[in-house]
Design an enzyme around this catalytic site. Structure first.
Site, PDB file in Angstrom:
ATOM      1  N   GLU A 320       3.526  -0.750 -12.032  1.00 32.51           N
ATOM      2  CA  GLU A 320       4.117  -0.839 -10.699  1.00 32.51           C
ATOM      3  C   GLU A 320       4.706   0.513 -10.348  1.00 32.51           C
ATOM      4  O   GLU A 320       5.421   1.117 -11.157  1.00 32.51           O
ATOM      5  CB  GLU A 320       5.183  -1.926 -10.648  1.00 32.51           C
ATOM      6  CG  GLU A 320       6.039  -1.945  -9.398  1.00 32.51           C
ATOM      7  CD  GLU A 320       5.232  -2.058  -8.115  1.00 32.51           C
ATOM      8  OE1 GLU A 320       5.561  -1.334  -7.152  1.00 32.51           O
ATOM      9  OE2 GLU A 320       4.282  -2.854  -8.083  1.00 32.51           O
ATOM     10  N   CYS A 420      -3.862  -9.583   0.329  1.00 28.07           N
ATOM     11  CA  CYS A 420      -3.286 -10.666   1.138  1.00 28.07           C
ATOM     12  C   CYS A 420      -3.488 -10.298   2.602  1.00 28.07           C
ATOM     13  O   CYS A 420      -2.548 -10.227   3.384  1.00 28.07           O
ATOM     14  CB  CYS A 420      -1.812 -10.856   0.818  1.00 28.07           C
ATOM     15  SG  CYS A 420      -1.131 -12.335   1.610  1.00 28.07           S
TER      16      CYS A 420
END
Length: 488
Positions: A320, A420
């Site tokens: 991340e 998404c």
């Protein structure tokens, strides 16, 4: 403040109200007027809506904190939630109605006053709140943030209350300059998003579903949960099982259930579960496999992959780029009894040997940064924060991350490219260009067959079998895009 007027201010009625001389004031011996009471739920809703507008706050993160701080009852918490999310979802529609009722563009209304009007319009047009309560509480609220606008707010909301919602929608449509502008205003989506969603549906031959999709984006979704496989003994008895995800469920008291299971039951959209499971279940897991979650924050999919890796004897590394989000990933995977190293770094510079994967990873999830147009029902403010100019930069980043992920795969390894967003530039566009660059080294798998194979019930899918596009209106999930690619 932006805007050219206070929204009100110059009528004698508004000025008198602003000085506290109107109804509800109490001078008690010449002292300052006592502020009119505003319900705690409306104060919280205003606070969150204003923070979203003023400082780009995220409603889903801020609202629970403000509810807890205000110590709202269950009923008031429900009202604050409805007012906040309902106003943010239909903000575009309410702005169009307010402009008609006020006789001026909303850009000419000071932002705090406009926020009060939006909250009032939502109460009048989309809830069962009585007219007098919606108007009077809005006037009392605006006295706290812009006293001179009280008369203006009262007049505008009284005008709004004189027509039925359907009448206002007709007027909004009549004022629009085009069909797309009418759809955008009526269904509270920016025009460019309306066009992007139509294009994505038309690619599947389902362009006639656009209205259903716009309406689904504006519906309040039920909280969906995942029971991490292998870690929850009584998963089947916790609630109603999801239609498609084999590890998902809904429950009447979801947050109490989450708290009781200490992270082994988590809030997670069904579409996100399917995306993670598509990678973990594309092939039987061989003990010793090495997996990577390349853009892992905030960690929901990472936790599910960790549980799957644990069951199959695989290892998992999470990457991340944002340190604060990396910490969320660590918290997310903590309930899984598997050591998951969380690396903080740019996914485009991932170094497999540095993570112990000297020959590359066997499975990589790339949940790529995107516009988020697939989760507008859960993050309604996102539709007002993105613009068409964001898409080019995001697709460039998606392509670079995809190249890095593919390079980090071991021969025979599988990459799951996930967004998404249903925007075709971010889905088929990014995927298609990547496959062209990778040439014969890449094999696009039958992702539709994989997803249908893991789902509890058949999904109504359309389009290219090498990718799966989920939809809120068709599947009840966020609009997740999933594509599986094997490295030869």
């Amino acid at each position: 403040m932006s805007g050219t007027t206070s929204g009100s201010g110059r009528s004698g009625r508004s000025e008198r109200a602003g000085r506290g001389g109107g109804r509800g004031s109490d001078r008690r011996g010449g002292g300052r007027p006592r502020p009119e009471r505003v319900s705690p739920a409306r104060l919280v809703a205003y606070d969150v809506v204003a923070a979203v507008r003023d400082s780009d706050a995220y409603a889903n993160l801020l609202l629970p904190t403000r509810i807890e701080r205000a110590r709202l009852s269950a009923a008031d918490a429900a009202l604050a939630t409805e007012l906040t999310y309902g106003t943010l979802r239909l903000l575009g529609r309410y702005d169009a109605v307010i402009a008609l009722a006020a006789g001026r563009d909303v850009a000419a209304i000071d932002p705090p006053v406009l926020d009060v009007l939006r909250l009032g319009a939502h109460q009048l047009l989309a809830t069962r709140v009585p007219t007098h309560a919606a108007v009077n509480e809005s006037v009392a609220l605006v006295r706290r943030v812009a006293p001179s606008a009280a008369g203006f707010v009262n007049a505008v909301l009284r005008t709004v209350s004189r027509r039925e919602p359907a009448e206002w929608l007709d007027l909004v449509a009549d004022e629009a300059g085009s069909r797309d502008e009418a759809l955008a205003a009526m269904h509270s989506h920016p025009v460019w998003i309306v066009r992007a969603l139509r294009a994505a549906l038309e690619r599947e031959g389902r362009g006639d579903e656009l209205l259903e999709l716009l309406e689904a984006d504006n519906a309040s979704p039920r909280v969906n949960l995942v029971a991490l496989p292998g870690l929850v003994d009584d998963a089947a008895s916790l609630g109603e099982r999801d239609r498609y995800s084999p590890v998902g469920l809904t429950a009447d008291a979801p947050f109490a259930l989450v708290a009781a299971h200490e992270g082994r039951v988590r809030v997670q959209d069904e579409g996100s579960q399917i995306a993670a499971l598509a990678l973990s279940r594309v092939d039987p897991v061989r003990p010793g496999e090495r997996w990577l979650d390349l853009c892992s924050g905030p960690g929901g999919k990472t936790a599910l992959l960790a549980a799957e890796a644990l069951a199959g004897g695989a290892s998992l590394v999470a990457n991340e780029v944002v340190p604060a989000r990396a910490e969320l990933v660590r918290r997310a995977v903590a309930p899984v009894p598997l050591e998951v190293p969380v690396v903080v770094g740019d996914g485009r510079e991932i170094d497999p040997p540095a993570s112990g994967a000297d020959r590359g990873y066997d499975r990589i999830l790339l949940d790529a940064p995107c516009t988020g147009l697939g989760a507008l029902r859960r993050r309604p403010e996102a539709r007002w924060r993105k613009s068409p100019t964001d898409v080019a930069e995001l697709t460039r980043l998606q392509g670079e991350l995809a190249d890095a992920a593919f390079a980090a795969l071991a021969p025979g390894g599988v990459l799951a490219y996930v967004t998404c967003s249903p925007h075709t530039a971010e889905t088929h566009g990014t995927l298609g260009r990547a496959l062209d660059r990778w040439g014969d080294a890449a094999e696009a798998l039958d992702t539709a067959a994989v997803v249908q194979g893991l789902a509890r019930h058949p999904l109504d899918l359309a389009g290219d079998d090498r990718a799966v596009q989920l939809w809120p209106h068709r599947h009840g999930t966020d609009a997740m895009f999933i594509a599986l690619v094997r490295k030869r």
